[in-house]
Design a protein around this motif. Structure first.
Motif: not given
Length: 313
Positions: A140-154
């Motif tokens: 769950q933490v890894c998924l949130l971190l990846l969402l944050g990564v690609y969210g900041m990319g957008v």
């Protein structure tokens, strides 16, 4: 008829390319084609290797999987159009095509910045809290971190694109670069201002600054933890786990900061065009090589995969 900005008379751009020296065009074409092949094989190979080996299905390699995916996509966004500039008299790109390339270029650059900071946090947890690693770095933490990564990319890509969309391009359409990048487009626009340049600086500072602060804090704690390890072997092992990441971070952020966080008077566009090769072509090529050659798990997985392949054959 190509799509265009309603406030601009330009419907397409000409990409000037890396150099206008006729004798260099073909050698450079094969050089960068070679770079792209190595980038594609290296990154896709690492993605496949991580996918096929279940013992690599842990947070560290999940982030490495995403770094390779970003690097491959990033290189694919830019290199084909660069190669065209070496073999065509006029390397044309429509207004819509230019904005699309620019959006994805920004998206992958910002995503890479933040995936490197997520990897630093992962190393911090692994070294400073090893017993709680699998709990702290849960799926769950890894998924949130990846969402944050690609969210900041957008967010980064939208912010840069929004800045460009408010500019007007009049008669001049020769982009002094091999890709659609913010600084040559600012130079080309007939209504760009100090505010536009300031916005670029702010967006880039956030895109580079926030990950760098995260990385420095993570490595501050890591260094403190390593210095408390009594055995030389333990210290050496802890340092080796971080060395590949430190090299990649230095290459990526060093070249990016050199290009974007210096005033144009200090680094003219013609020189900036050459220096940008480093983070657009060289860094995506080196990342999988650095992680493959310096990582025992990856080398072991590669040997096992080849052994299985030959045994099956």
């Amino acid at each position: 008829m190509p799509a265009k900005n309603s406030s601009s008379s330009v419907t397409e751009f000409i990409l000037a390319g890396l150099t206008d020296q006729p004798g260099l065009q073909i050698p450079l074409f094969f050089l960068f084609l070679g770079f792209y092949v190595v980038t594609a094989v290296g990154n896709l190979g690492l993605i496949t290797l991580i996918g096929l080996n279940s013992h690599l299905h842990i947070p560290m390699y999940l982030f490495l999987f995403n770094l390779s995916l970003i690097d491959f996509s990033y290189s694919t966004t830019l290199t084909p159009k660069m190669l065209m500039s070496f073999v065509s008299k006029k390397n044309m790109i429509s207004y819509a095509g230019c904005m699309t390339q620019f959006f994805f270029f920004c998206f992958f650059v910002f995503s890479e910045s933040f995936i490197l900071s997520a990897m630093a946090y992962d190393r911090y947890v692994a070294i400073c809290n090893p017993l709680l690693y699998m709990v702290t770095m849960s799926p769950q933490v890894c998924l949130l971190l990846l969402l944050g990564v690609y969210g900041m990319g957008v967010l980064g890509a939208v912010a840069h694109l929004g800045n460009i969309m408010f500019m007007t391009f009049c008669a001049e359409n020769l982009v002094n670069h091999y890709m659609c990048d913010i600084l040559p487009l600012l130079e080309l626009s007939c209504n760009s201002s100090y505010i536009n340049l300031l916005l670029v600086f702010i967006i880039v500072t956030i895109g580079i600054g926030v990950p760098i602060v995260t990385i420095f804090i993570s490595y501050g704690f890591i260094l403190s933890s390593i210095l408390h390890i009594s055995s030389t072997e333990g210290r050496s092992k802890a340092f080796s786990t971080c060395s590949s990441h430190i090299i990649v971070v230095s290459l990526f952020f060093g070249s990016g900061a050199f290009m974007y966080l210096k005033p144009p008077s200090i680094l003219p566009l013609d020189q900036g065009k050459v220096s940008s090769i480093f983070y657009t072509a060289v860094v995506p090529m080196f990342n999988p090589l650095i992680y493959s050659l310096r990582n025992k798990d990856v080398k072991a997985a590669l040997r096992r995969t080849f052994c299985r392949k030959f045994l099956n054959d």
